[in-house]
Design an enzyme around this catalytic site. Structure first.
Site, PDB file in Angstrom:
ATOM      1  N   HIS A 173       0.849  -1.198   0.000  1.00 41.36           N
ATOM      2  CA  HIS A 173       0.000   0.000   0.000  1.00 41.36           C
ATOM      3  C   HIS A 173       0.882   1.244   0.000  1.00 41.36           C
ATOM      4  O   HIS A 173       1.840   1.339   0.762  1.00 41.36           O
ATOM      5  CB  HIS A 173      -0.910   0.014   1.233  1.00 41.36           C
ATOM      6  CG  HIS A 173      -1.678   1.299   1.389  1.00 41.36           C
ATOM      7  ND1 HIS A 173      -1.556   2.105   2.497  1.00 41.36           N
ATOM      8  CD2 HIS A 173      -2.551   1.919   0.560  1.00 41.36           C
ATOM      9  CE1 HIS A 173      -2.343   3.161   2.353  1.00 41.36           C
ATOM     10  NE2 HIS A 173      -2.949   3.070   1.186  1.00 41.36           N
ATOM     11  N   SER A 174       0.558   2.186  -0.873  1.00 42.54           N
ATOM     12  CA  SER A 174       1.258   3.467  -0.936  1.00 42.54           C
ATOM     13  C   SER A 174       2.764   3.230  -1.131  1.00 42.54           C
ATOM     14  O   SER A 174       3.167   2.526  -2.048  1.00 42.54           O
ATOM     15  CB  SER A 174       0.955   4.274   0.323  1.00 42.54           C
ATOM     16  OG  SER A 174       1.452   5.589   0.226  1.00 42.54           O
ATOM     17  N   MET A 175       3.601   3.795  -0.267  1.00 42.76           N
ATOM     18  CA  MET A 175       5.051   3.654  -0.426  1.00 42.76           C
ATOM     19  C   MET A 175       5.524   2.224  -0.215  1.00 42.76           C
ATOM     20  O   MET A 175       6.631   1.860  -0.633  1.00 42.76           O
ATOM     21  CB  MET A 175       5.768   4.587   0.545  1.00 42.76           C
ATOM     22  CG  MET A 175       5.538   6.061   0.280  1.00 42.76           C
ATOM     23  SD  MET A 175       6.166   6.605  -1.320  1.00 42.76           S
ATOM     24  CE  MET A 175       7.925   6.590  -1.027  1.00 42.76           C
TER      25      MET A 175
END
Length: 922
Positions: A173-175
């Protein structure tokens, strides 16, 4: 005083800029659909079992941990290792929690229970201590190395099992998704350790805010590796974006680079994912039930029955992902689907010869095959369209070859159908199937259910309607309209001249129905052929429906496709489609795509005003007001033409070679062009926004200084103007050394903040002294005039011993107010690393690596001197004229090199500040 120095017209202009910026911000933060995601709930209490890591590993990464997710009896059983399932590793993103795995982990557990644990997944999650890696990139490499160790640790938990896995699937998720991609850049990492990578709202292209060089270097390393080694990367990767609801990571950043020789990567927006069809915000993408269900269905379809692990066949993996995330035919996934189906059994065969046909099925006792002879229809029509409201997964439409009235075997055309929220539909071009003699629609025997099947033959030109979009600068004052008069079931509205990210429109669809008693549903699907960012709108007709039309990805130059509005309509209704430009959404696109560059434009405007003040001091001996100089000097024609000219010259080989010899970084305008982010006049708009922000920021800082000085006078006895000016006071070297030691031993941004507070204190003290002097002048004007005259006489009679007059104090305050504005932006841009350091202070006292340390070493002594600097002490400096010339080229440099690399902005700011300080000595 600040407002008085600005004309009424300029004040009106700044107010207009605020209104425009507000419209853009409102569109970004509020101008999207409501959250239609269903919350995913746990059926049993979630448990997180900490996996014990080797002591050396735990000592090397004291802030990181690895957990296994479980619920109820599953959690109890798996407290005793080893494990027997299929490993999946969840990587949280910026400030993300390892507990975010519970949504997808719980759904996977329920799915495994449904099949009596024939297969099941073991979900692991990494605890990154909720580090702010989107703000500070210094720990990204450390996270990557820890994940590598976690993968090896996870695989050891399955040793000795009959179907022990040799690789893991990763959901990032995300980074966390970027960290997963970075694994491949590690020297000792084996690519075979990952069998599948799914990223959710991960900015793959570039960082959302490039606040330090560690982030940009990390991105460059990862993306360059994936591009240069694309032929050798066999990792199947899926990137899912959240759509316009996700204002933290715009969807355009999540699309993996399209390379002709790397076909194992897919990028899609959640609004286009079948059975999801919703936009998600940055956090809800991990718990959105519709999306997590789709993901888990894909995971179970990826299982190889022989190995009881995720398949190693890249073709199958891509087929599964396409089936669940790109185009769903309303059938269960089959690796090798049967093309020929038997059409046997006791069924009725009913021939249909009309070109338009509807059948309402309700409590059918017999199976019925409706046959459509194609010979006569081919002479008149080009296409056939069929739809059914029965959303089961059985085959429902077939093609017969060389048949008269019925056939025993038919080609299963159901695999070419498309699932939509309320119907499954199929459109065939008759020319593509010359061997088919009949089309067969199958209606099963059902009890207690009602559904409708429709079919119609049509000419393409009758259902494809061209609608040119309105001009960008029509500002919504004009519109274009088409009316669908025919009673068709399907229309394609071709949206001509639409393909740029700076375009934004409102489409209004008005439906009018006659003689309709039951509720009718229409579906409007915006189809973008060059990227998977489709969106669907469901409308109950008759109604008036508004659809936003804007893009995440611009149309590639070599792409000739046309964006479509696919309308699945009712034959009982008439539809009117109107399109007009949405000015607020255009501003929203500017903010969405370029809002991160605003600090560079604000700083550029302040630098221009700063240069104007220094030159005013050199030429007239007096410093003008900050707002006055901002109006006079902050002009876009002083900056933009130089950037445009440099970009133009870089197109020539000789200039590019010279540029490379000088080792200058790549121009940010070229970086934005490579990302298809060039708006017409965007730099002008951003410069105006930047100047406006600089003005209102200056007003805020000036007001704050006055309020603090009033508070100072209320708490302390009145101060007097200094009788003599000392550039270097007795305590200044000591204070400078202390702040440098603080910077070296703790965090550079912390030392910069302390320096900023010291500087503000000095200015507040000067403001308080000037206020006291003016008040005393009002009470005793004769005495004040004598003092002023004496002061001026003393100033003229000696060079080495300077006294500060009221006029000099006012000039100094004007100069200091500009320096405060510049310093404020340096502090704001260094704040992320300070926040990161404070959050992790319990683990380590010194931030390493520290992006702000070099800047702090230079800025601390510079600001210490400037805090004691007055205009009277520098107006006769030989260096002042040269210093006043520097801010202009530096303002150009900020835009040229800092708009896409914000961490470079302070480097351009400290140069004139340093020269300003040196004016005290030269």
């Amino acid at each position: 005083m600040f407002l008085q120095s600005v004309s009424l017209w300029n004040l009106a202009f700044y107010a207009l800029m605020v209104i425009m910026a507000t419209l853009g911000l409102w569109d970004v933060f509020f101008g999207f659909e409501e959250n239609k995601c269903s919350m995913s709930y746990m059926f049993e209490y979630p448990e997180y079992q900490k996996i014990e890591l080797p002591k050396k590993l735990a000592k090397r990464y004291p802030t990181y941990e690895l957990y296994l997710y479980g619920e109820g009896s599953y959690a109890e059983e798996h407290k005793i290792l080893p494990l027997t399932g299929i490993p999946v590793l969840f990587l949280p993103g910026n400030a993300g929690s390892y507990k975010q795995v519970r949504s997808i982990g719980s759904i996977a557990l329920r799915k495994a229970e449904d099949i009596d644990f024939k297969y099941h997944f073991d979900f692991f999650s990494v605890n990154f201590n909720e580090e702010l890696v989107a703000l500070y990139g210094g720990s990204l490499q450390k996270q990557t190395k820890f994940v590598h160790e976690c993968i090896k640790t996870i695989l050891k938990l399955y040793k000795g099992q009959e179907f022990a896995p040799k690789s893991v699937a990763i959901i990032g998720h995300s980074m966390g998704g970027l960290v997963a991609r970075a694994l491949l850049t590690l020297k000792n990492f084996k690519q075979d350790l990952i069998n599948l990578l799914i990223t959710q709202a991960t900015p793959h292209v570039a960082p959302v805010m490039p606040l330090d060089r560690f982030i940009t270097d990390f991105y460059m390393t990862v993306n360059n590796y994936w591009i240069l080694n694309a032929r050798h990367i066999n990792l199947t990767t899926l990137s899912v974006a959240g759509g316009f609801r996700d204002y933290q990571v715009r969807s355009g950043l999540t699309f993996l680079p399209k390379l002709s020789h790397h076909t194992s990567a897919l990028s899609v927006v959640s609004s286009a994912v079948p059975k999801t069809w919703v936009s998600t915000d940055h956090l809800s993408i991990v718990w959105c039930k519709q999306l997590q269900l789709t993901t888990i269905r894909a995971f179970f379809d990826l299982i190889d029955a022989d190995t009881k692990q995720i398949t190693q066949n890249p073709k199958k993996k891509l087929s599964v992902l396409n089936h669940h995330f790109i185009r769903h035919p309303a059938k269960h996934f089959e690796e090798n689907p049967a093309i020929i189906s038997d059409l046997t059994g006791t069924s009725m065969w009913v021939p249909v010869k009309v070109s338009k046909w509807t059948y309402v099925a309700y409590n059918e006792s017999d199976k019925i095959y409706f046959t459509f002879p194609l010979a006569n229809h081919r002479k008149i029509y080009t296409h056939v369209y069929c739809q059914s409201t029965m959303l089961d997964t059985n085959s429902w439409i077939f093609g017969c070859i060389n048949s008269t009235s019925m056939c025993r075997q038919g080609i299963d055309l159901s695999w070419k159908a498309e699932l939509l929220p309320t119907i499954k539909s199929l459109t065939l071009r008759l020319q593509d199937y010359p061997s088919l003699s009949h089309l067969v629609v199958y209606v099963p025997s059902i009890h207690g259910s009602k559904f409708v099947v429709d079919c119609e033959f049509f000419k393409k030109e009758m259902r494809s309607i061209q609608l040119p979009v309105t001009h960008l600068f029509s500002f919504g004052l004009s519109s274009r309209k088409v009316i669908l008069n025919t009673s068709g079931l399907f229309y394609n509205i071709e949206l001509l001249n639409f393909g740029q990210i700076y375009q934004a429109f409102k489409i209004n669809v008005v439906s009018k129905c006659s003689g309709v008693k039951e509720e009718i549903t229409s579906i409007y699907k915006l189809h973008i052929p060059w990227s998977y960012e489709d969106s669907l709108t469901i409308a109950q007709v008759p109604s008036s429906t508004e659809i936003s039309l804007k893009l995440h990805i611009a149309q590639p130059e070599n792409d000739s496709h046309v964006a479509l509005l696919k309308m699945y309509t009712s034959s009982d209704c008439q539809y009117e489609v109107t399109v007009k430009t949405s000015f607020s959404q255009i501003l929203g696109q500017v903010v969405r795509f370029h809002g991160g560059a605003l600090p560079a434009y604000v700083t550029s405007s302040i630098l221009l005003a700063y240069g104007g003040q220094l030159y005013s001091l050199f030429s007239t001996g007096h410093c003008l007001e900050y707002a006055t100089m901002l109006d006079k000097e902050a002009k876009p024609y002083k900056v933009d033409p130089f950037v445009i000219m440099i970009k133009f010259l870089l197109g020539y080989k000789w200039f590019k070679e010279l540029w490379d010899v000088l080792m200058l970084p790549e121009l940010d305008a070229i970086v934005l062009t490579s990302q298809s982010m060039c708006f017409p006049l965007v730099s002008l708009i951003l410069f105006l926004f930047g100047t406006c922000t600089a003005y209102w920021g200056g007003l805020l800082s000036s007001t704050s200084v006055r309020l603090l000085s009033s508070l100072w006078l209320a708490l302390k006895r009145p101060s007097e103007l200094p009788k003599d000016i000392k550039m270097i006071s007795a305590d200044l070297p000591f204070l400078t050394i202390v702040l440098i030691i603080v910077s070296w031993t703790t965090c550079g941004a912390f030392a910069i903040l302390l320096t900023y507070l010291y500087y503000v204190f000095k200015i507040v003290h000067l403001q308080a002294s000037l206020t006291t002097y003016k008040n005393s002048q009002t009470v005793n004007p004769k005495h004040s005039r004598r003092s002023e005259k004496k002061s001026n006489h003393h100033k003229d009679s000696t060079v080495h011993y300077l006294r500060l007059s009221a006029n000099d104090a006012e000039d100094s305050l004007r100069m200091h107010s500009t320096v405060i504005n510049l310093l404020t932006w340096i502090v704001l841009l260094s704040m992320p690393s300070l926040i990161y350091w404070l959050k992790n202070l319990r683990y380590y006292f010194k931030l390493n690596p520290d992006p702000c340390k070099p800047l702090a070493f230079i800025l601390i002594p510079t600001m210490a001197i400037l805090g004691n600097t007055h205009t009277v002490s520098i107006k006769s400096s030989k260096l002042l004229k040269a210093t006043s010339q520097f801010p202009l080229p530096l303002a150009v440099g900020v835009i040229a090199f800092g708009s896409a690399h914000l961490y470079r902005v302070p480097c351009f700011v400290f140069i004139p500040l340093l020269l300003h300080a040196l004016c005290n000595f030269m």
